[in-house]
Design a protein around this motif. Sequence first.
Motif, PDB file in Angstrom:
ATOM      1  N   UNK A  83     139.501  73.903  44.913  1.00 15.12           N
ATOM      2  CA  UNK A  83     139.761  75.295  44.541  1.00 15.12           C
ATOM      3  C   UNK A  83     140.399  75.353  43.149  1.00 15.12           C
ATOM      4  N   UNK A  84     141.383  74.476  42.913  1.00 14.04           N
ATOM      5  CA  UNK A  84     142.029  74.429  41.596  1.00 14.04           C
ATOM      6  C   UNK A  84     141.032  74.069  40.515  1.00 14.04           C
ATOM      7  N   UNK A  85     140.126  73.112  40.866  1.00 12.23           N
ATOM      8  CA  UNK A  85     139.111  72.691  39.893  1.00 12.23           C
ATOM      9  C   UNK A  85     138.206  73.866  39.539  1.00 12.23           C
ATOM     10  N   UNK A  86     137.831  74.659  40.556  1.00 14.05           N
ATOM     11  CA  UNK A  86     137.014  75.850  40.324  1.00 14.05           C
ATOM     12  C   UNK A  86     137.746  76.818  39.406  1.00 14.05           C
ATOM     13  N   UNK A  87     139.019  77.054  39.698  1.00 11.98           N
ATOM     14  CA  UNK A  87     139.823  77.976  38.869  1.00 11.98           C
ATOM     15  C   UNK A  87     139.876  77.483  37.430  1.00 11.98           C
ATOM     16  N   UNK A  88     140.020  76.172  37.301  1.00 12.92           N
ATOM     17  CA  UNK A  88     140.079  75.580  35.966  1.00 12.92           C
ATOM     18  C   UNK A  88     138.775  75.823  35.216  1.00 12.92           C
TER      19      UNK A  88
END
Lengths: 723, 723
Positions: A235-240
């Motif tokens: 999820x964090x990677x997507x946000x990034x």
Amino acid sequence: MVSTGGFVLNIGYNVAILAVLIVLFIILVRRPGNLQVYFPAKLQAGKGPPSGVVYRTPFEWLRELFNASEDDLLDSAGLDAVVYIRFFQTGLWILLGSLVYGVLLIPVNYTDSNYEDAKPVGNKTVEYNNLDKLTMGNIKNGGTRLWAHVIGVYWVSFVVYYVLAKTYREVVNLRARSQSRAGDNVNQFAIVVTDIPGNAQGSKRAQQIDEFLLKTHGSSYASAFHVVHMGRASQLFQELETAKSKLARAEAILSKAPGEPRPKHRTGPLGLIGPQVDSIQYWTKEIKDIGSKLRAEQQLAAVEKGRPAAIAFFNSRTAAVAASQTVHAKAAETWQTFPAPEPRAIIWENLGFRYYERTVRRAVVHFATFLIIVFYMIPIAFVSGLSTLDNLKRTLTFLKPVFEIGAVKAILDAFLPQLALIVFLALLPGLLMKLSKSEGILSLGHATRAAAGKYFYFMVFNVFIGFSIGGSLWSQLDIIQKEPAKIISILGKSLPMNSMFFITFIVTKSFTGYGLELSRVVPLIIFHIKKKYVCKTEKEVLLAWKPGPFSYATAVPNDLLIMTLSLCYSIIAPLILPFGIVYFAFGLLVNRRRALNVCVPEFESNGAMWPHISCRILAALLTMQITMVGYMGIKQAPGSGLLIVPLVCTAIFFLYARVKFYPSFRVSSLEVAAEGEEHHIPISVVKDAYTPDCMKSEHVGKVADPEADPRKPSLEIPSDTDV
Amino acid sequence: MVSTGGFVLNIGYNVAILAVLIVLFIILVRRPGNLQVYFPAKLQAGKGPPSGVVYRTPFEWLRELFNASEDDLLDSAGLDAVVYIRFFQTGLWILLGSLVYGVLLIPVNYTDSNYEDAKPVGNKTVEYNNLDKLTMGNIKNGGTRLWAHVIGVYWVSFVVYYVLAKTYREVVNLRARSQSRAGDNVNQFAIVVTDIPGNAQGSKRAQQIDEFLLKTHGSSYASAFHVVHMGRASQLFQELETAKSKLARAEAILSKAPGEPRPKHRTGPLGLIGPQVDSIQYWTKEIKDIGSKLRAEQQLAAVEKGRPAAIAFFNSRTAAVAASQTVHAKAAETWQTFPAPEPRAIIWENLGFRYYERTVRRAVVHFATFLIIVFYMIPIAFVSGLSTLDNLKRTLTFLKPVFEIGAVKAILDAFLPQLALIVFLALLPGLLMKLSKSEGILSLGHATRAAAGKYFYFMVFNVFIGFSIGGSLWSQLDIIQKEPAKIISILGKSLPMNSMFFITFIVTKSFTGYGLELSRVVPLIIFHIKKKYVCKTEKEVLLAWKPGPFSYATAVPNDLLIMTLSLCYSIIAPLILPFGIVYFAFGLLVNRRRALNVCVPEFESNGAMWPHISCRILAALLTMQITMVGYMGIKQAPGSGLLIVPLVCTAIFFLYARVKFYPSFRVSSLEVAAEGEEHHIPISVVKDAYTPDCMKSEHVGKVADPEADPRKPSLEIPSDTDV
């Protein structure tokens, strides 16, 4: 009952649509501004049309399709696509082979006189037209002419066996060739290990995995990637990634119009509320923040969020192949191993379910699927009933004046009840794919096959059985209620007559369906709108024409349904065969074009779809054989007892294929692995390929590559001004 | 209908026989002259009774059995015997566990009054006795007391699950321990390869095998033994062995009585006709002749009689284990691999059938078995009818005067119709074993299981179903013909009453059967006759007391039948449970004695019989559950719907065992193989073990060892004079 005139009219109407769509295609495909719509796969692979000119003559696109070799297709779209195209060839050969005999059956049917001599059933006379006379329904009960149809069942059966066995052998060879070739098939060096016993975490778990695999495999074991819960990291990677593209967009806006004020946006939902901020500053800070969060999450996951699964890497193909097929532990439900899917095909969320969990999930999903297949039509009928205009008027009283307008009223009256059907049916494939994934399946390829299987059963039950048997019985319910014994004779009478309905169904699918697919009118319009009004950065334009995948989960069951219909009516109403042939011929052309120019596969399962397809073609044949046993019984055919033989042959062929071919698709053989042994891939490359992006340290902190796909797109696209 | 008095009398009669046999055993076992009858296994293993004294007190043999540990049993008779003994323990625990609840059910049954209140069925009143009142038949239809029986089904089911799961786990561990231990398990280094493609012969075939296995396995492959047609070589080897023992016999006769003329015999059939020759000269020449023929045949076979199979040897256990489980060739039906059975367990004739041949053979054999199971009783009834005394008189007229003698007539009248039944039933196990072997099964262990399975189905169909359901219906055929609807109530009435018949059956098997087995009266008589009148050489005496094998193929199905009967009637007539317990307790004792002192296994399958046994105990439970569903329906029990739950639980337990335990019996796991890796066996030893005697060059020409078994017998047997 379809009249002859109506039938011909319908075909004419479909041919007209097809003609219009082909003309549109021929005009539009040659305009350089549409390159991204008609050649996205080629462009992404960095291979634009040769010498920049798109098709010198109006029919050069056809020549291109005929000239392409199987290796071209393999290079551009992979083995899955080649196998899918093989399916159309197989269908074509089966139906052509059946037609050879079907042509003989038509005069046999036409020159008999069952319909002319028929007595009325109940208070209804039998209605028929000249097309119905072409079917087996026109053969007199118990007549010697029925021998021709008994032989027909044998003929069609053996055509199917022959074509399937031949194709199976070829696909096995293709698969072996593809598995042992050099290149990026890193999965040949990896296996998936699940059900690792115990609850160790972090380095203890890693040590446990290493120790066990070293003990059982010695020096051929290289290393392993321990699977962890990656939900938060992903999820964090997507946000990034989102933050990075937002930053790029803001920078593009600024650089295009340097005089304007710096781009700003609001941080609240949908950018509508909340404080206004400077976009470039905001997203730069966000990237930094999310990056450090992601780094922390990666470290946390490695220590605390381990799951009982791993991807293990081996130093040789044969070692990995042997490891993927061998019972590892004394407690056989622990340390289960599977051939590793391609990295991009792994469903990471499903790595880590234990055996019992997978079993329960599968049981629950299969039960849910059963309910969906049998009862899906009920809520549709219910919602259709609710969503009539009258009901709407009652609930949405404030819109009543609008509903009173004549034109609106007419449109809603015609359209509303259909709406539920369309919406519910459109939702179905997604629902089935979600269900299939929640079975705990390891790879996207497998999940696709599982979803395709479910969708196929749905359509066979609701379209084929629903319309052919259910429809017949429903339409004559009044007679059946009076005389239940008539049920068999009604079924016997109406089965051949239903063939016209299914022919119309196939015609629509072939002409309008493939016409739309070929012309790509819808993607064309969407692309041009997006390009003109939405896209700001180069990356956004790339995303707007990004080639789509083959949607096997919905396409294969649709094609299989046509196969089932064609085979089942091949003897009863041979007129269906030419239309089936047209369907598979168009499908072959359009899908060759898609494989060459349009689609890029999401993943590669190395043709694992073939046993799925082949098995269901065989099931279609079995359905035909059982239908014929029943129908010949109704017709009191002299040789109907002989129809047991093809049934037995189908069972034997199924077992034969299962033993001879199926293992080659479930696992690799040592022979094939040994043949590829010369093309070695360094273990570091394999390991890197199997580390998910969100768990890689190098992605954090620097701006990601605009295109995640390893194949770099050609950026030399002619600009709009050339159009 | 069995009367209470008759029932008690029968038990008393059986107890008396048992007492006599035990007294006989206690007396006979302590005589040193009977050592070879009561301790053949110990003697053959070179371990006579400690300090030469056989049992100081009359019941020391019992203490010996109780004191023996599982490791003692393992050492003396191997894992198969230990697993077989485990079966008796399992049976004992299951029935004891069931009895705990059964004891509660008996007063519940006895204090109800269904039989007293019963109205006559048709023109017959219901006959019953006090024993019948102990059964569920005495519970009133629809009564609340039936809840006790519903709970009973749950209780028994969970006792079975618990005991089976526990034993399964222990047997898996035993098997793993036995597989990874040092010693003579050469099969851990070998695999069987079948379906080798092509028709190469001689050195070309050997080269093909080597090339393929080297390519797929690299350096872990050591070498292979190419299987050839050995029928002729094996026959010559047998002739050679016979000639050698004849020579030894003639030499012994000569040496015992040097003054007598040299031994002579006639060369014709049975030594009755043909020219008379000097035996020693004749056999010496024969040995030379047959030896050279065998040498020639060995060479011929190697060059011309190759079959498409091989035994392949590997340098490590893990490599062999992985190879036995991996798909080897692209065409998966070729190069099939299997874990190698022990050398002595291989059925060489069956190595070399191809996959399709095996499949067809299996299908044919299964069909034949089905026919045998269903129709075997018909020829028996037919022959019984033919072989009455009157028929004999008509056909064998010349014997008529003999038949007229009163005593002869009486005996024949009583005995003749039984004779057919006895002969046919005695032939059956041999027939089933022959059928199982002709399926193309690779090992004796597997063939034994296949034959045992067939025999079990035969007995369940003909004994259990035949007597319990068939018998009931047959006896009241007149009522059923008049009122077919009565069939259910008749079945319901007679099912509990049949329990008495089955209890009598179990009693006979336990008391008389195991009494005979323990006392070994029959082998005792045969041995002493042979020793006195037939045996001339030391080797012939050894053969006369050579320890026999466990006959699992007939013993296991018999024990399973008792298990099935006990479980099925455990709720309907709990009185069956104590008798079942007695059967399994006696069986445990007697078989422990057999394993310690009497029997020597023919082969070792490492406990592969356990899944077979466990699966059939579960099937017995399922039969009980289904019977109870039916019977509760007849009884109109209030909670009968709840009986579906145990049925589902049984299915789940079956799948659970199949996943968790079954793979450990089908193949070895890498973990177990790796644990045994330290105990290495040189490949030359493995290879030698897998070369059949008839293909070895060293056996030809020299006189063979008198005892083929590697375990040398102790020759210090007390001579007859000590008796």
